[in-house]
Design a protein around this motif. Structure first.
Motif, PDB file in Angstrom:
ATOM      1  N   GLU A  87       1.300 -12.243   2.534  1.00 51.70           N
ATOM      2  CA  GLU A  87       1.690 -12.257   3.948  1.00 51.70           C
ATOM      3  C   GLU A  87       1.233 -10.960   4.638  1.00 51.70           C
ATOM      4  O   GLU A  87       0.696 -10.980   5.748  1.00 51.70           O
ATOM      5  CB  GLU A  87       3.214 -12.406   4.105  1.00 51.70           C
ATOM      6  N   VAL A  88       1.475  -9.836   3.974  1.00 54.77           N
ATOM      7  CA  VAL A  88       1.059  -8.543   4.534  1.00 54.77           C
ATOM      8  C   VAL A  88      -0.458  -8.501   4.677  1.00 54.77           C
ATOM      9  O   VAL A  88      -1.010  -8.055   5.695  1.00 54.77           O
ATOM     10  CB  VAL A  88       1.566  -7.388   3.633  1.00 54.77           C
ATOM     11  N   LEU A  89      -1.142  -8.984   3.644  1.00 52.23           N
ATOM     12  CA  LEU A  89      -2.593  -8.990   3.648  1.00 52.23           C
ATOM     13  C   LEU A  89      -3.119  -9.894   4.759  1.00 52.23           C
ATOM     14  O   LEU A  89      -4.069  -9.555   5.472  1.00 52.23           O
ATOM     15  CB  LEU A  89      -3.067  -9.495   2.286  1.00 52.23           C
ATOM     16  N   ARG A  90      -2.469 -11.043   4.919  1.00 55.49           N
ATOM     17  CA  ARG A  90      -2.892 -11.986   5.961  1.00 55.49           C
ATOM     18  C   ARG A  90      -2.714 -11.360   7.354  1.00 55.49           C
ATOM     19  O   ARG A  90      -3.589 -11.494   8.218  1.00 55.49           O
ATOM     20  CB  ARG A  90      -2.094 -13.290   5.853  1.00 55.49           C
ATOM     21  N   ALA A  91      -1.615 -10.642   7.550  1.00 59.48           N
ATOM     22  CA  ALA A  91      -1.376 -10.002   8.851  1.00 59.48           C
ATOM     23  C   ALA A  91      -2.470  -8.969   9.143  1.00 59.48           C
ATOM     24  O   ALA A  91      -2.994  -8.887  10.266  1.00 59.48           O
ATOM     25  CB  ALA A  91       0.007  -9.346   8.867  1.00 59.48           C
ATOM     26  N   LEU A  92      -2.831  -8.186   8.120  1.00 63.03           N
ATOM     27  CA  LEU A  92      -3.916  -7.217   8.290  1.00 63.03           C
ATOM     28  C   LEU A  92      -5.208  -7.917   8.686  1.00 63.03           C
ATOM     29  O   LEU A  92      -5.884  -7.517   9.645  1.00 63.03           O
ATOM     30  CB  LEU A  92      -4.129  -6.450   6.965  1.00 63.03           C
ATOM     31  N   LEU A  93      -5.555  -8.971   7.940  1.00 65.11           N
ATOM     32  CA  LEU A  93      -6.827  -9.659   8.159  1.00 65.11           C
ATOM     33  C   LEU A  93      -6.849 -10.354   9.517  1.00 65.11           C
ATOM     34  O   LEU A  93      -7.876 -10.364  10.211  1.00 65.11           O
ATOM     35  CB  LEU A  93      -7.085 -10.666   7.029  1.00 65.11           C
ATOM     36  N   ALA A 116      -8.812   1.191   3.605  1.00 69.28           N
ATOM     37  CA  ALA A 116      -8.243   2.388   4.231  1.00 69.28           C
ATOM     38  C   ALA A 116      -7.234   1.990   5.303  1.00 69.28           C
ATOM     39  O   ALA A 116      -6.164   2.614   5.437  1.00 69.28           O
ATOM     40  CB  ALA A 116      -9.371   3.245   4.828  1.00 69.28           C
ATOM     41  N   THR A 117      -7.567   0.947   6.050  1.00 73.34           N
ATOM     42  CA  THR A 117      -6.644   0.477   7.094  1.00 73.34           C
ATOM     43  C   THR A 117      -5.330   0.001   6.479  1.00 73.34           C
ATOM     44  O   THR A 117      -4.234   0.337   6.950  1.00 73.34           O
ATOM     45  CB  THR A 117      -7.313  -0.663   7.896  1.00 73.34           C
ATOM     46  N   LEU A 118      -5.425  -0.771   5.401  1.00 76.37           N
ATOM     47  CA  LEU A 118      -4.210  -1.230   4.731  1.00 76.37           C
ATOM     48  C   LEU A 118      -3.421  -0.040   4.172  1.00 76.37           C
ATOM     49  O   LEU A 118      -2.181   0.007   4.277  1.00 76.37           O
ATOM     50  CB  LEU A 118      -4.570  -2.224   3.610  1.00 76.37           C
ATOM     51  N   SER A 119      -4.142   0.946   3.615  1.00 73.52           N
ATOM     52  CA  SER A 119      -3.475   2.133   3.066  1.00 73.52           C
ATOM     53  C   SER A 119      -2.690   2.857   4.161  1.00 73.52           C
ATOM     54  O   SER A 119      -1.584   3.368   3.927  1.00 73.52           O
ATOM     55  CB  SER A 119      -4.512   3.094   2.465  1.00 73.52           C
ATOM     56  N   GLN A 120      -3.254   2.902   5.374  1.00 74.54           N
ATOM     57  CA  GLN A 120      -2.570   3.560   6.484  1.00 74.54           C
ATOM     58  C   GLN A 120      -1.367   2.734   6.935  1.00 74.54           C
ATOM     59  O   GLN A 120      -0.283   3.270   7.158  1.00 74.54           O
ATOM     60  CB  GLN A 120      -3.563   3.794   7.635  1.00 74.54           C
ATOM     61  N   GLN A 121      -1.534   1.412   6.994  1.00 79.14           N
ATOM     62  CA  GLN A 121      -0.424   0.544   7.415  1.00 79.14           C
ATOM     63  C   GLN A 121       0.743   0.613   6.438  1.00 79.14           C
ATOM     64  O   GLN A 121       1.906   0.474   6.819  1.00 79.14           O
ATOM     65  CB  GLN A 121      -0.909  -0.901   7.539  1.00 79.14           C
ATOM     66  N   LEU A 122       0.442   0.828   5.146  1.00 78.18           N
ATOM     67  CA  LEU A 122       1.498   0.927   4.130  1.00 78.18           C
ATOM     68  C   LEU A 122       2.096   2.336   4.085  1.00 78.18           C
ATOM     69  O   LEU A 122       3.007   2.598   3.307  1.00 78.18           O
ATOM     70  CB  LEU A 122       0.934   0.573   2.746  1.00 78.18           C
ATOM     71  N   GLY A 123       1.552   3.246   4.900  1.00 79.24           N
ATOM     72  CA  GLY A 123       2.090   4.608   4.950  1.00 79.24           C
ATOM     73  C   GLY A 123       1.549   5.519   3.864  1.00 79.24           C
ATOM     74  O   GLY A 123       2.066   6.616   3.649  1.00 79.24           O
ATOM     75  N   PHE A 124       0.505   5.082   3.122  1.00 78.67           N
ATOM     76  CA  PHE A 124      -0.056   5.935   2.063  1.00 78.67           C
ATOM     77  C   PHE A 124      -0.858   7.088   2.669  1.00 78.67           C
ATOM     78  O   PHE A 124      -0.816   8.214   2.169  1.00 78.67           O
ATOM     79  CB  PHE A 124      -0.981   5.132   1.147  1.00 78.67           C
ATOM     80  N   ILE A 125      -1.664   6.803   3.709  1.00 83.22           N
ATOM     81  CA  ILE A 125      -2.471   7.858   4.336  1.00 83.22           C
ATOM     82  C   ILE A 125      -2.150   7.911   5.830  1.00 83.22           C
ATOM     83  O   ILE A 125      -1.616   6.947   6.402  1.00 83.22           O
ATOM     84  CB  ILE A 125      -4.005   7.648   4.128  1.00 83.22           C
ATOM     85  N   SER A 126      -2.495   9.039   6.457  1.00 84.16           N
ATOM     86  CA  SER A 126      -2.193   9.242   7.878  1.00 84.16           C
ATOM     87  C   SER A 126      -3.241   8.557   8.747  1.00 84.16           C
ATOM     88  O   SER A 126      -4.316   8.169   8.278  1.00 84.16           O
ATOM     89  CB  SER A 126      -2.213  10.746   8.178  1.00 84.16           C
ATOM     90  N   GLY A 127      -2.950   8.461  10.028  1.00 85.98           N
ATOM     91  CA  GLY A 127      -3.923   7.940  10.979  1.00 85.98           C
ATOM     92  C   GLY A 127      -5.179   8.811  11.030  1.00 85.98           C
ATOM     93  O   GLY A 127      -6.294   8.295  11.186  1.00 85.98           O
TER      94      GLY A 127
END
Lengths: 368, 368
Positions: free
Chosen positions: B356-362, B282-293
């Motif tokens: 890279e994106v995944l690593r930044a999230l983690l 869910a956090t990644l989905s929000q960071q990618l702009g798929f879902i809202s905060g």
């Protein structure tokens, strides 16, 4: 690339979205295009045994596309190695290679290899693709059609397994040149079976061509394999999971399995046991009045002309047969079910024969 | 015969000739009529584990018809015993009992028992009948639908198995009374998952009823199980062998499997790892702009309200995640595939997120 010596034949096994082709010809293992269309992805595991590996493994691998990750597993040769432990070795190799769901297994060898590789493919990541490259006559005419895969258990033959269809079967009859004559005869037992259960004209053709078949004349062998596979494919298409007519394929096998198990697997070849088993089934069919004495003589003659035994093993008593036949997978609720002949070319299922009648047949039946 | 405390619910999993019912109620194990209609013949092998056997085995066996030959196998309890060796013990017992193709296996226990018994049934004599009697919330809402069976391999979870459907699933919610609270929460992770991937009104219902669910209120539990099973049944009916939409059921599981494997199976429960995994997705989905905060906050709140962790394990580095996620069965060729959220109630497959994106999230994600 070797030019095929004879015309190639292709059959289709019609099973809806699990349909697949059987290609039959000479020199297919030297054809770079033979396997490639059936690979699911770029990961290929070729599984064979210690006898077949030195003969054909290098040629098969050499003709796979250069961008494919090819691995090999070489198992020991023999029915005694048809076990879950050997299948586990295939799974270990797949996981050590990091192979995913889009990998393809190739079974290069006889029926034991085909059955084990098929089962390994059925269960790896809940099912991956596999291709059969059968190298014995028995496996070419029998296990290349039908999707029966599996292993033996100490308490019974083929007790653990799955129905799982290959993506393709490649039958290169050039591999028969390296096959011992005894194994060729064992393969002919199953060929004769197809004539006996379903196709009198094919049995008549076999009677006329037995010498050519035993000399591995390419035209005769290709014809015999193609007709055998077609008969089996027709039966399997009607009854994929053996609810009914597919049981006819077991003509001679209830007696035959008892012989194999009693003698110890590998002492009598499967086809030899089936040969004697078909002779026993034909004799019982005549005693019950289903077929004439002339039909029985005809069945016995064609079995014998293939180099197969008619008589049962010397040291096998009637009780040895009956004890093992009671364990047959076809039996329903303690009742013996036998495949018998209503005519040459027409098999039937019989569950009316009592153990007393069977014992009388076995008591009086010739021993080797 | 105990009177059911609450109304019984029945769903149908529509899979053509492999369709089967799921019965959900309280007291089903005390109902002599519950199992009987689904027995294939007169031979029944009940398989359970050492934890469940003392609680429910006697009651279940006592209610089978008196003319049935009932045998039992009791396996050790725990994910570390989900192996081909334990499945072999079931096959040994079946063969020692002389059970034939018309026998029925009954899986009495959680997901491990269900997966192993299903695979044993799929492979015994190339496939026999089995009935699921799941006794944990996780297995009631997850493994009772879908036909995924199998075992772990030292090199990967669920790597060996088959798709094999039960004849029926009997969910007796009375068994949840003996379930530790931590395992109840783990089961709720999968319930929440169904709301997140496919059914926003169900997620809203869960938000309103979480306290009742954690107190095992019969009406609320039956409703949650029925809706969960219905959502999974709908997805599986569309995509039985996971070619497409079925992958949505893996929301949180790619992260979750990495957590379970890194921590050692059994240290984090599967559902706990899936809870944290869904929070990560869910956090990644929000960071990618798929879902809202706001959507992210809502997903986190419902996971937390079920008693599940949001944060990742303290000692798990980003590389520990990435190394294991690269081995996920969903990946195609070397590309990572993740299940993410387009909205609450609407999952999607994403294969565009770079390492890279995944690593930044983690790297920035909270640890426990």
């Amino acid at each position: 690339m070797t030019q095929p010596a004879t015309a190639q034949r292709t059959l289709n096994v019609a099973l809806g979205d699990r349909s697949y082709p059987i290609h039959i010809g000479s020199g297919l293992l030297d054809d770079p295009q033979a396997l490639t269309p059936y690979l699911a992805g770029k990961q290929v595991m070729v599984v064979t045994n210690e006898t077949v590996a030195p003969l054909y493994l290098e040629a098969l691998c050499a003709h796979l596309p250069s961008d494919v990750d090819v691995r090999t597993v070489i198992l020991p040769d023999g029915e005694q190695y048809k076990t879950i432990e050997q299948v586990s070795r295939i799974w270990d190799a797949l996981l050590e290679a990091g192979f995913n769901r889009r990998c393809t297994l190739v079974a290069l060898g006889g029926g034991v290899i085909g059955d084990m590789v098929g089962y390994a493919a059925a269960s790896y990541q809940r099912g991956v693709a596999f291709i059969q490259v059968p190298t014995t006559l028995l496996s070419q005419v029998d296990s290349s059609v039908g999707g029966k895969t599996g292993v033996n258990h100490p308490l019974g033959k083929n007790m653990i397994g799955a129905f799982w269809q290959p993506k393709a079967v490649l039958i290169d009859i050039a591999t028969l040149a390296s096959l011992p004559a005894r194994e060729l005869s064992a393969g002919l037992a199953e060929v004769i079976k197809y004539g006996l259960i379903r196709d009198e004209p094919f049995l008549s053709w076999l009677e006329d061509n037995m010498a050519a078949l035993r000399h591995i004349s390419p035209e005769a062998i290709i014809e015999a394999i193609a007709r055998s596979c077609q008969i089996k494919a027709d039966i399997v298409a009607d009854d994929e999971t053996e609810q009914g007519v597919r049981a006819h394929l077991n003509l001679g096998h209830t007696f035959g399995h008892a012989i194999e198990a009693h003698q110890g697997y590998g002492n009598w070849l499967h086809g030899e046991a089936v040969g004697a088993g078909m002779a026993l089934a034909a004799t019982l069919s005549q005693q019950l009045g289903f077929i004439s004495g002339a039909d029985l003589t005809r069945a016995q003659a064609v079995i014998e002309s293939a180099g197969l035994p008619l008589a049962a093993p010397t040291d096998m008593q009637s009780d040895d047969f009956l004890t093992r036949m009671r364990l047959d997978k076809k039996n329903v609720d303690a009742k013996l079910r036998l495949v018998l002949l209503h005519a040459i070319g027409n098999a039937c299922i019989d569950d009316t024969t009592s153990e007393e009648v069977l014992r009388a047949l076995l008591d009086s039946y010739p021993r080797l």
